[in-house]
Design an enzyme around this catalytic site. Structure first.
Site, PDB file in Angstrom:
ATOM      1  N   ASP A 137       0.826  -1.205   0.000  1.00  0.00           N
ATOM      2  CA  ASP A 137       0.000   0.000   0.000  1.00  0.00           C
ATOM      3  C   ASP A 137       0.861   1.257   0.000  1.00  0.00           C
ATOM      4  OD1 ASP A 137      -2.143  -1.705   0.250  1.00  0.00           O
ATOM      5  OD2 ASP A 137      -2.256  -1.491   2.430  1.00  0.00           O
ATOM      6  N   TYR A 138       0.237   2.355  -0.383  1.00  0.00           N
ATOM      7  CA  TYR A 138       0.877   3.675  -0.372  1.00  0.00           C
ATOM      8  C   TYR A 138       1.471   3.968   1.009  1.00  0.00           C
ATOM      9  CZ  TYR A 138       1.179   8.809  -0.781  1.00  0.00           C
ATOM     10  OH  TYR A 138       1.612  10.106  -0.795  1.00  0.00           O
TER      11      TYR A 138
END
Length: 251
Positions: A103-104
């Site tokens: 994920d970011y």
């Protein structure tokens, strides 16, 4: 020896189906002889393969481990102009792709390669290569709550496989704790959703291992190439974890 159309596709000539069409059209030669049979095999390391008179280029296989920073997109591009993982791979000429995603807001160990078969072996759901994360979560989960993760917990996309979970650190002043969790799946935001399901949301998440491969002291934002032994160990682990495989005992 490999099928000619597979060699051509791996070299980036075209899709495998298009490569088959090129062979049938008589546009492919192996060592100067035109080939029109789809079952023809060749050795890309020794045979001269040309398409319409031009030799194909065999791209060197690359296997990389990156310590992905938080706030970086695991993608080839981003319309919003945010940093992407390839921004940290300036020394690599070949175009490599992430195996799975982080994920970011998640940092840590990310594998990238241009070897499609290797990537598929590690990322396909049926192979179940374990991945370990350090999760800093809000509050201090009771042992019974962690047992739910160990047994498998119901999420909106179904029951998870049992996870390996243990306390690493507790900070009562900031009302948070650090927990190691090993999962064998790769669902979207899975670790975060698992902790949300027991009412202890993740504040920080870092992947620290992939199979037997450890992030160790690789600094944030840097990468290194995998060794031949590491590549082989990951492949063997994936094959052993496949249903019907024959896993060997770890030494």
């Amino acid at each position: 020896m490999e099928r000619l159309q597979k060699i051509m596709a791996q070299a980036g000539v075209a899709s495998r189906r298009k490569c088959e069409e090129l062979i049938l059209e008589g546009k492919v030669q192996v060592n100067g002889e035109t080939v029109t049979e789809l079952g023809t095999k060749a050795d890309p390391a020794q045979d001269m393969i040309t398409v319409s008179g031009k030799p194909i280029k065999h791209e060197k296989k690359v296997y990389v481990m990156l310590n992905k920073p938080k706030g970086v997109i695991t993608s080839a591009s981003d319309p919003e102009g945010r940093k992407i993982v390839s921004d940290y791979l300036k020394g690599i000429k070949e175009r490599v792709y992430p195996i799975g995603r982080l994920d970011y807001d998640t940092e840590g160990l990310l594998l990238l390669t241009n070897d499609g078969e290797f990537a598929n072996l590690l990322s396909h759901p049926k192979y179940h290569v374990p991945k370990t994360y350090l999760a800093t979560v809000k509050g201090v989960p009771h042992g019974t709550e962690l047992d739910k993760l160990r047994q498998g917990i119901m999420l909106e996309d179904g029951m998870t496989s049992p996870a390996e979970v243990e306390y690493k650190d507790v900070d009562p002043d900031n009302k948070q704790s650090v927990i190691s969790i090993t999962i064998h799946e790769g669902r979207n935001r899975q670790v975060r959703r698992m902790f949300e399901a027991i009412s202890h949301p993740v504040l920080r998440l870092k992947r620290i291992s992939y199979g037997d491969l450890l992030l160790q002291n690789l600094k944030r934002g840097l990468y290194r190439h995998l060794t031949a032994d590491e590549i082989n160990q990951l492949m063997q682990m994936a094959k052993a974890a496949k249903p019907g495989g024959n896993p060997k005992k770890k030494r």
